[in-house]
Design an enzyme around this catalytic site. Structure first.
Site, PDB file in Angstrom:
ATOM      1  N   GLN B 128       0.823  -1.211   0.000  1.00  0.00           N
ATOM      2  CA  GLN B 128       0.000   0.000   0.000  1.00  0.00           C
ATOM      3  C   GLN B 128       0.857   1.262   0.000  1.00  0.00           C
ATOM      4  O   GLN B 128       1.824   1.373   0.737  1.00  0.00           O
ATOM      5  CB  GLN B 128      -0.972   0.021   1.188  1.00  0.00           C
ATOM      6  CG  GLN B 128      -0.336   0.027   2.563  1.00  0.00           C
ATOM      7  CD  GLN B 128      -1.380   0.211   3.660  1.00  0.00           C
ATOM      8  OE1 GLN B 128      -2.394   0.870   3.467  1.00  0.00           O
ATOM      9  NE2 GLN B 128      -1.124  -0.376   4.813  1.00  0.00           N
ATOM     10  N   GLY B 129       0.474   2.210  -0.826  1.00  0.00           N
ATOM     11  CA  GLY B 129       1.187   3.479  -0.931  1.00  0.00           C
ATOM     12  C   GLY B 129       0.341   4.616  -0.376  1.00  0.00           C
ATOM     13  O   GLY B 129      -0.398   5.283  -1.101  1.00  0.00           O
ATOM     14  N   TYR B 130       0.429   4.794   0.935  1.00  0.00           N
ATOM     15  CA  TYR B 130      -0.318   5.869   1.590  1.00  0.00           C
ATOM     16  C   TYR B 130       0.622   6.978   2.071  1.00  0.00           C
ATOM     17  O   TYR B 130       0.598   8.093   1.590  1.00  0.00           O
ATOM     18  CB  TYR B 130      -1.088   5.322   2.796  1.00  0.00           C
ATOM     19  CG  TYR B 130      -2.479   4.836   2.488  1.00  0.00           C
ATOM     20  CD1 TYR B 130      -2.872   4.577   1.183  1.00  0.00           C
ATOM     21  CD2 TYR B 130      -3.410   4.632   3.503  1.00  0.00           C
ATOM     22  CE1 TYR B 130      -4.144   4.127   0.902  1.00  0.00           C
ATOM     23  CE2 TYR B 130      -4.687   4.181   3.225  1.00  0.00           C
ATOM     24  CZ  TYR B 130      -5.057   3.926   1.924  1.00  0.00           C
ATOM     25  OH  TYR B 130      -6.313   3.495   1.662  1.00  0.00           O
ATOM     26  N   SER B 131       1.461   6.626   3.059  1.00  0.00           N
ATOM     27  CA  SER B 131       2.285   7.648   3.709  1.00  0.00           C
ATOM     28  C   SER B 131       3.287   8.250   2.746  1.00  0.00           C
ATOM     29  O   SER B 131       3.777   7.578   1.826  1.00  0.00           O
ATOM     30  CB  SER B 131       3.058   7.029   4.868  1.00  0.00           C
ATOM     31  OG  SER B 131       2.182   6.570   5.843  1.00  0.00           O
ATOM     32  N   SER B 163       5.448  -1.276   3.294  1.00  0.00           N
ATOM     33  CA  SER B 163       5.985  -2.564   3.737  1.00  0.00           C
ATOM     34  C   SER B 163       5.779  -3.586   2.623  1.00  0.00           C
ATOM     35  O   SER B 163       4.783  -3.549   1.902  1.00  0.00           O
ATOM     36  CB  SER B 163       5.386  -3.007   5.072  1.00  0.00           C
ATOM     37  OG  SER B 163       4.129  -3.552   4.912  1.00  0.00           O
ATOM     38  N   GLU B 246      -8.901  -2.522   8.158  1.00  0.00           N
ATOM     39  CA  GLU B 246      -7.686  -2.847   8.877  1.00  0.00           C
ATOM     40  C   GLU B 246      -7.997  -3.414  10.268  1.00  0.00           C
ATOM     41  O   GLU B 246      -7.162  -4.009  10.900  1.00  0.00           O
ATOM     42  CB  GLU B 246      -6.796  -1.610   8.991  1.00  0.00           C
ATOM     43  CG  GLU B 246      -5.331  -1.942   9.078  1.00  0.00           C
ATOM     44  CD  GLU B 246      -4.441  -0.780   8.617  1.00  0.00           C
ATOM     45  OE1 GLU B 246      -3.303  -1.036   8.270  1.00  0.00           O
ATOM     46  OE2 GLU B 246      -4.897   0.371   8.613  1.00  0.00           O
ATOM     47  N   ASN B 370      -0.022   7.149  18.521  1.00  0.00           N
ATOM     48  CA  ASN B 370      -0.894   7.193  19.704  1.00  0.00           C
ATOM     49  C   ASN B 370      -1.539   8.570  19.867  1.00  0.00           C
ATOM     50  O   ASN B 370      -2.679   8.682  20.315  1.00  0.00           O
ATOM     51  CB  ASN B 370      -0.086   6.850  20.957  1.00  0.00           C
ATOM     52  CG  ASN B 370       0.023   5.341  21.165  1.00  0.00           C
ATOM     53  OD1 ASN B 370      -0.262   4.564  20.256  1.00  0.00           O
ATOM     54  ND2 ASN B 370       0.432   4.946  22.359  1.00  0.00           N
TER      55      ASN B 370
END
Lengths: 351, 392
Positions: B128-131, B163, B246, B370
């Protein structure tokens, strides 16, 4: 596997929450705190009108049947308003009689307890002088002790019923930090106690019921401290903004919610495990009591801090939650003791 | 409210356990109990295909796409037995748990037919290419650009923390497709073939010494015009839908891994005598309770999955497990003492517990730190106002 309330359970929850929110008002609770810590009118309508005192007790003896999940729902709702009620007696003494008593003992006590005609309390008597069924000595920290008509006392080798009006029984009430559940000392002088037929079953039921009751009360109380603090943070303006918009403030509220959600899982896991006689019921009970009590105390402390000065006053209700939370921490085994039981269950006794 | 499983469900459990344990003690013995996501990658791809061949690769999916239409209880059971058997982390977990459900929810029939069989059969691995370097917590601050040119999307920019990118066949990418748009508007959700000259993957070495994550560079990378989910500019909705997957049944499998880690700590404490130390016993008991509550939180969350109202157990789950696991890493090092600070060999490589201690520092960061979690809980769960933005 369906870890969510059934429609019936959801209905009970709605009913009891509305009942306590409407009736267990701060004004009435504070009036009860001036006396023996019991709002009699509330207790009577809880027992007779709602008919909820019999939840978790056998129908043959006036109970409403159902199980610990339903009882937890009730205790959660009562705890959420810090209601001044002898609910813990039903969770402990009445459960012990139902589980370990003879039919005569059940017939004598359960219908009266369920109808609110008698009040029960309990305590462990490990250090007491016991010879046969004759009890001698002081039993300390008996919740709602001055109001109680009957006590169930337990120790490793027995469980007994003692009536308050028996010869040799005297009760001294104490000014107690949590005035909604004041403690008393019961002095026994050569008291001929009535043994419960199955002491082991009585003790187990008393513990399970008591731990679930306290954990569920703690859950309800913790949720209420969060809800009330959220409301306050949406009204109070400082530095030109609602205080609830500051991250320093709302992150603390978020932390409360994180703990409360785990406490909710713990309470209903334990209640379910007891009802289903699951193997892990003991572990669940120790987890629920210790976790929910810690959560409540953390939340009640935060409620005071996040209200600022007003939270420290007698006038504000924050201290009622805080004091109840503190008393639950110690009652029926503190957190360290319960965690040690968990450690023993998973790793065996320490050498 | 019911925790126990029915006799039929217990039968299903026996079936799962039987097959999984057979595989893990037989043909796939060599990849039993692998702790990380990247070693023995070829064998793990074969394992994916073995799962698929026996219809175990995506049991929650509809039957027409290779699943079993499994009930929630069955999915819970499979996840538990999977981990109990010591089967390795799913190398295609992003395909099976994220891409697949998102395509099922948002894809056209043609897209389902094109992508789902590859995922279900274990032959196409997804990442996945999000960040992005400047879109970490602020995920909508996407700078990677996509433009339409001659019936193709042309993508330029950089993703980070991808990842498994170096082993993947497909990547889904959120990219800004409307010039001058800001935040969640004007973003398109693209599905791109990794095997092309316009995409370059560079591993990122992490503080534990491993390289599980990558930087992924897009330099005129291309995909067909119809290789998107949702409509152009509407990709944020799809991306958010994906994130909700998720928190699926996979959490229970993850918990079994946590179980193994806690058991390893208990074993270490028994070996060095700390099992008799009252302070250590308290810490271990706390960890045990936290793990149990995670399980029941997940079961609550899954039991409520089809209700529309905001579910507190779901909203608080990420911060709960992440904090628990970070703390578990610290407990591991407390129990191991200095022995935990010495690697087994000459390489900077760590066994399960010290590795968990180091890797645990990422648990409270990836997938929403968090601090971001607390904002989400406060704003969505408690209805508190947002902190005013600095860029508006």
């Amino acid at each position: 596997m369906e870890f969510a309330f059934t429609d019936e359970q959801a209905m009970i929850a709605e009913t009891v929450q509305a009942f306590f929110r409407e009736n267990a008002t701060s004004e009435r609770t504070r009036a009860a705190m001036e006396g023996d810590g019991i709002d009699r009118e509330l207790w009577t309508s809880f027992c007779t009108e709602l008919g909820l005192a019999g939840i978790g007790l056998p129908e043959d003896f006036g109970g409403a049947g159902l199980g610990m999940v339903e009882f937890a729902i009730v205790a959660e709702a009562a705890g959420s308003q810090v209601a001044a009620l002898p609910l813990l007696g039903l969770a402990t003494a009445a459960q012990a009689i139902a589980a370990g008593g003879t039919d005569e003992q059940k017939a004598e006590w359960l219908p009266r307890l369920v109808m609110g005609e008698a009040i029960a309390s309990f305590q462990g008597i490990h250090g007491l002088d016991v010879s046969g069924n004759t009890l001698n000595g002081e039993v300390r920290f008996v919740p709602h002790g001055t109001a109680a008509d009957v006590f169930v006392f337990i120790r490793k080798d027995g469980a007994w019923i003692v009536r308050k009006d028996q010869a040799g029984v005297s009760v001294t009430g104490h000014t107690t930090m949590d005035q909604t559940r004041p403690l008393a000392t019961v002095t026994l002088a050569n008291v001929e106690a009535e043994p419960l037929a199955d002491a082991q079953a009585a003790r187990d039921a008393l513990h399970a019921g008591g731990w679930i009751c306290l954990a569920a009360e703690a859950l309800g109380g913790a949720q209420e401290t969060l809800d009330r603090t959220v409301s306050y943070s949406m009204e109070r303006v400082q530095f030109g903004r609602l205080i609830g918009s500051y991250q320093a403030y709302k992150h603390r509220l978020a932390d409360m919610m994180v703990e409360i959600e785990q406490a909710r899982s713990a309470v209903y896991w334990a209640a379910c495990a007891v009802d289903e006689q699951a193997e892990e019921a003991d572990l669940a009970l120790h987890a629920a009591k210790s976790f929910a009590a810690d959560t409540y105390f953390m939340c009640a402390g935060n409620m005071i801090q996040l209200h600022g000065g007003i939270g420290f006053t007698w006038e504000h209700d924050a201290h009622l939650f805080f004091k109840r939370a503190r008393s639950i921490l110690s009652m029926l085994g503190n957190g360290d003791w319960h965690r040690e039981q968990v450690a023993t269950l998973i790793m065996g006794e320490a050498a | 409210m019911k925790l126990g499983f029915s006799p039929e469900e217990e039968e299903f459990r026996a079936e799962c356990a039987d097959w999984l344990q057979g595989q893990m003690s037989g043909e796939f013995k060599d990849i039993t109990g692998i702790p990380n996501l990247v070693s023995k990658i070829e064998r793990r791809k074969e394992w994916e295909q073995q799962l698929a061949a026996h219809k175990w690769s995506c049991i929650g999916w509809p039957e027409e796409w290779g699943g079993r239409n499994a009930t929630l209880a069955q999915q819970v059971i499979f996840a538990e037995e999977y981990a109990r058997a010591g089967a390795p982390n799913r190398v295609n977990h992003i395909g099976v748990e994220l891409a697949g459900p998102t395509i099922l929810a948002f894809g056209s029939d043609e897209q389902k037919a094109k992508f789902l069989p590859g995922i279900a059969s274990g032959t196409k691995i997804w990442c996945q290419g999000y960040s992005e370097p400047n879109a970490g917590s602020d995920l909508a601050n996407v700078k990677t650009k996509a433009r339409l040119e001659g019936g193709e999307w042309v993508v330029n920019g950089q993703k980070v923390w991808t990842s498994l990118a170096h082993y993947s066949d497909w990547i889904f990418v959120v990219a800004r497709s409307e010039e001058g748009s800001k935040g969640p508007k004007g973003i398109t959700f693209l599905m791109m073939d990794m095997d092309q000259p316009g995409i370059e993957v560079r591993p990122i070495r992490q503080m534990n010494g491993d390289a599980e994550f990558n930087e992924t560079f897009f330099d005129d990378a291309r995909c067909p015009e119809d290789s998107i989910l949702g409509t152009p500019g509407d990709g944020w909705r799809v991306a958010m839908g994906l994130l909700s997957f998720e928190r699926g049944v996979s959490t229970l499998g993850q918990q079994m891994q946590f179980r193994n880690e806690l058991d390893a700590i208990i074993a270490a404490a028994k070996a060095n005598g700390l099992v008799n130390d009252p302070v250590t016993r308290q810490k271990i008991a706390k960890a045990e309770i936290g793990l149990r509550l995670m399980r029941y939180g997940a079961l609550r969350m899954l039991s409520n999955a089809d209700t529309a109202k905001i579910d507190g157990a779901a909203l608080t789950y990420k911060i709960q497990w992440a904090t628990w696991r970070r703390d578990l890493g610290e407990l591991a090092m407390d129990v191991l003492g200095q022995a935990g600070e010495i690697a087994e060999g000459d390489e900077y490589e760590w066994t399960m517990l010290p590795n968990m201690f180091l890797f645990g520092r990422s648990d409270t960061i990836y997938g929403g730190t968090n601090q971001i979690q607390r904002n989400l809980i406060a704003e969505r769960g408690l209805g508190l106002p947002r902190e005013p933005r600095g860029d508006k």
